[in-house]
Design an enzyme around this catalytic site. Structure first.
Site, PDB file in Angstrom:
ATOM      1  N   SER A 196       9.435  20.793 -14.519  1.00  0.00           N
ATOM      2  CA  SER A 196      10.880  20.615 -14.643  1.00  0.00           C
ATOM      3  C   SER A 196      11.503  20.084 -13.365  1.00  0.00           C
ATOM      4  CB  SER A 196      11.542  21.949 -14.994  1.00  0.00           C
ATOM      5  OG  SER A 196      11.298  22.889 -13.952  1.00  0.00           O
ATOM      6  N   HIS A 213      26.167  30.126  -1.573  1.00  0.00           N
ATOM      7  CA  HIS A 213      24.944  30.538  -2.271  1.00  0.00           C
ATOM      8  C   HIS A 213      24.299  29.337  -2.972  1.00  0.00           C
ATOM      9  CE1 HIS A 213      22.256  32.777  -4.908  1.00  0.00           C
ATOM     10  NE2 HIS A 213      22.507  33.864  -4.173  1.00  0.00           N
ATOM     11  N   PRO A 214      22.986  29.179  -2.843  1.00  0.00           N
ATOM     12  CA  PRO A 214      22.330  28.024  -3.480  1.00  0.00           C
ATOM     13  C   PRO A 214      22.472  27.996  -4.997  1.00  0.00           C
ATOM     14  CG  PRO A 214      20.708  29.572  -2.616  1.00  0.00           C
ATOM     15  CD  PRO A 214      22.033  29.996  -2.080  1.00  0.00           C
ATOM     16  N   SER A 248      17.999  23.187 -13.379  1.00  0.00           N
ATOM     17  CA  SER A 248      17.031  22.146 -13.008  1.00  0.00           C
ATOM     18  C   SER A 248      16.777  21.216 -14.181  1.00  0.00           C
ATOM     19  CB  SER A 248      15.707  22.780 -12.564  1.00  0.00           C
ATOM     20  OG  SER A 248      15.902  23.615 -11.454  1.00  0.00           O
ATOM     21  N   HIS A 281      -6.532 -23.604 -21.625  1.00  0.00           N
ATOM     22  CA  HIS A 281      -7.902 -23.073 -21.623  1.00  0.00           C
ATOM     23  C   HIS A 281      -8.640 -23.451 -20.337  1.00  0.00           C
ATOM     24  CE1 HIS A 281      -7.641 -22.158 -26.000  1.00  0.00           C
ATOM     25  NE2 HIS A 281      -6.874 -23.230 -25.992  1.00  0.00           N
ATOM     26  N   SER A 285      -9.750 -15.476   7.183  1.00  0.00           N
ATOM     27  CA  SER A 285     -11.109 -14.950   7.259  1.00  0.00           C
ATOM     28  C   SER A 285     -11.436 -14.520   8.675  1.00  0.00           C
ATOM     29  CB  SER A 285     -12.115 -16.010   6.797  1.00  0.00           C
ATOM     30  OG  SER A 285     -13.449 -15.572   6.994  1.00  0.00           O
ATOM     31  N   SER A 286     -12.220 -13.454   8.770  1.00  0.00           N
ATOM     32  CA  SER A 286     -12.684 -12.993  10.077  1.00  0.00           C
ATOM     33  C   SER A 286     -13.950 -13.718  10.507  1.00  0.00           C
ATOM     34  CB  SER A 286     -12.938 -11.483  10.038  1.00  0.00           C
ATOM     35  OG  SER A 286     -13.954 -11.183   9.078  1.00  0.00           O
ATOM     36  N   ILE A 306      -7.490 -20.478   5.140  1.00  0.00           N
ATOM     37  CA  ILE A 306      -6.177 -19.914   4.805  1.00  0.00           C
ATOM     38  C   ILE A 306      -6.217 -19.435   3.361  1.00  0.00           C
ATOM     39  CG2 ILE A 306      -3.708 -20.354   4.558  1.00  0.00           C
ATOM     40  CD1 ILE A 306      -4.669 -20.374   7.447  1.00  0.00           C
TER      41      ILE A 306
END
Length: 470
Positions: free
Chosen positions: A99, A129-130, A140, A188, A318-319, A325
């Site tokens: 909930s 008070h809450p 809730s 396609h 790329s490393s 790119i």
């Protein structure tokens, strides 16, 4: 967080709470009960909780249900929550009670303690008070679905839609810029009749625009608020005028029009509106995925792919391979799509659950929806600004590929018939010649007639091309 603690109390007894925390006993219990994912609700949902609590306090003050002093302090504390000043005070895991009670009480406790502090009182003394003040006339079960709708519609209106509009505008610019570039169409993944590159980008623009339409279409259902239904939708312990009054304040705070739910039982027991709205997000994500994939294909190469468009150099790809790119922004969009599809599966499953009078998957619905919205908003804007806006047409490659295309033979059908056109296409492919060369060699058309009938640009318009000058 300080190592010093204070004692807070709820209906189950005492709890030790960090001394500098605004939350109280129930939030502390939730912290200890749900060490599940380490993921707490983000800024948007916390803000929505603040909006709901502020509106509730304003409505209860107007209706004479909470005294002005406390109500004004609650409003001031809620304003701080709305502004993001207490985001660190909302630590409850999103995987909690279905909930969302823990998150509702988290908001109630933080706002109550901060309101007390604003009144010159001590944190934890419950002068505000809450439950009795911050949560007055609420449950809730109606607060959390209200916050879900407030946060979700806010995300769609203020982030997702603008992000998509940015992307649509960039696609529209390219549709205009590329309108004179004739290229090979593909169905396609095989050669098809010519199309203008601008026409393809116009199609992408329309996909995005229709996505915006889909998002706007679900807004009326998300604008309905459960607030005022309390525990099971009956409205027990709430003033008859509370729902409408609070909805008015929520609209005023957010700039988005909200209203009381048509039926409070539906609003709390089901979350079909969230499911429907996320379906629109999933569809949009699919559209972006399709567009990203197409642009990746069109930019493939640079020497051994289609190479019909040139992609921006966003970062080294790329490393190990120098100079490479990659279409990194488009790939990020692809990955966002996959995450949104996963979120959609969770939302569809959660929205279909819940027994009798309450859906018990509210937190996971809210979390996944808002994650999807945030990702799509950011991905759309980045895709438009960092990738689409920087694309260039490779006109030479487009022209060369059109000239070699066997699909040009399609335009011969009305003039020499399908069978002869097929003969020409097959011969051109086998002999490595163009369709124009073969149709002239076979004597089916003169060079002048072939030039008219086999005009690639002319094929990009509706109509029948003919070698007859009359």
């Amino acid at each position: 967080m300080s190592e010093d603690y204070r004692t807070e109390q709820d209906s189950l007894g005492e709890m030790q709470v960090p001394a500098d925390a605004y939350w109280g006993a129930q939030t502390q219990r939730a912290i200890e009960n749900f060490p599940i994912s380490g993921i707490a609700f983000g800024r948007r949902f916390v803000r929505a909780l603040g909006v709901v609590k502020k509106a509730a306090a304003q409505a209860n003050r107007d209706l004479g249900l909470v005294d002005d002093e406390r109500a004004d302090a609650i409003v001031a504390a809620a304003d701080e929550v709305i502004a993001g000043e207490h985001d660190d005070q909302f630590p409850v895991d999103v995987f909690q009670t279905g909930s969302g009670t823990s998150s509702n009480m988290n908001a109630n406790e933080v706002i109550a303690n901060r309101a007390a502090e604003l009144l010159g009182e001590e944190i934890g003394d419950r002068v505000v008070h809450p439950n009795d003040h911050v949560n007055y006339g609420q449950s809730s079960n109606d607060v959390i679905p209200t916050a879900m709708h407030v946060a979700s519609l806010d995300a769609l209106v203020n982030d997702v839609k603008p992000g998509l509009e940015t992307l649509a505008a960039e696609l529209d610019d390219k549709a205009d810029a590329f309108d004179g570039v004739v290229k090979t169409g593909r169905t396609h993944l095989q050669d098809a009749t010519p199309v203008r590159l601008g026409q393809e980008f116009g199609g992408y623009r329309t996909q995005v625009e229709k996505g915006i339409d889909r998002i706007e279409a679900v807004a009326p259902r998300l604008s309905e608020l459960a607030l005022g239904g309390t525990a099971v939708g009956t409205g027990l312990n709430t003033h008859p005028e509370f729902p409408e009054t609070a909805a008015g304040y929520i609209s005023e705070e957010t700039g988005v029009t909200f209203r009381e739910a048509d039926n409070h039982f539906e609003a709390q027991a089901a979350h079909d509106a969230m499911n429907e709205a996320h379906g629109a997000l999933r569809t949009v994500a699919g559209s972006l995925n399709k567009i990203a994939n197409d642009l990746r294909l069109l930019a493939s190469g640079p020497r051994n792919g289609l190479g019909e468009i040139e992609q921006p150099e966003n970062q080294p790809g790329s490393s190990i391979m120098p100079g490479k790119i990659n279409p990194v922004v488009a790939e990020a969009v692809n990955q966002v799509h996959k995450q949104v599809v996963g979120n959609d599966a969770a939302i569809a499953a959660g929205a279909a659950e819940g027994q009798i009078d309450l859906n018990l998957y509210k937190p996971v619905l809210a979390h996944n929806f808002l994650q999807s919205a945030d990702m799509l908003a950011n991905a759309s804007a980045a895709f438009g600004e960092k990738f689409v806006a920087k694309l260039e047409a490779n006109e030479a490659a487009c022209e060369a590929q059109v000239e070699r295309s066997m699909a040009l033979a399609t335009a011969l059908n009305p003039t020499i018939g399908y069978d002869k056109a097929s003969e020409v296409a097959k011969a051109a492919l086998k002999e490595g010649k163009t369709v124009t060369e073969v149709v002239v060699e076979k004597g089916y058309l003169s060079e002048a007639e072939a030039a008219d009938v086999l005009d690639p640009e002319g094929m990009t318009h509706r109509g029948i091309l003919s070698g007859d000058d009359t």
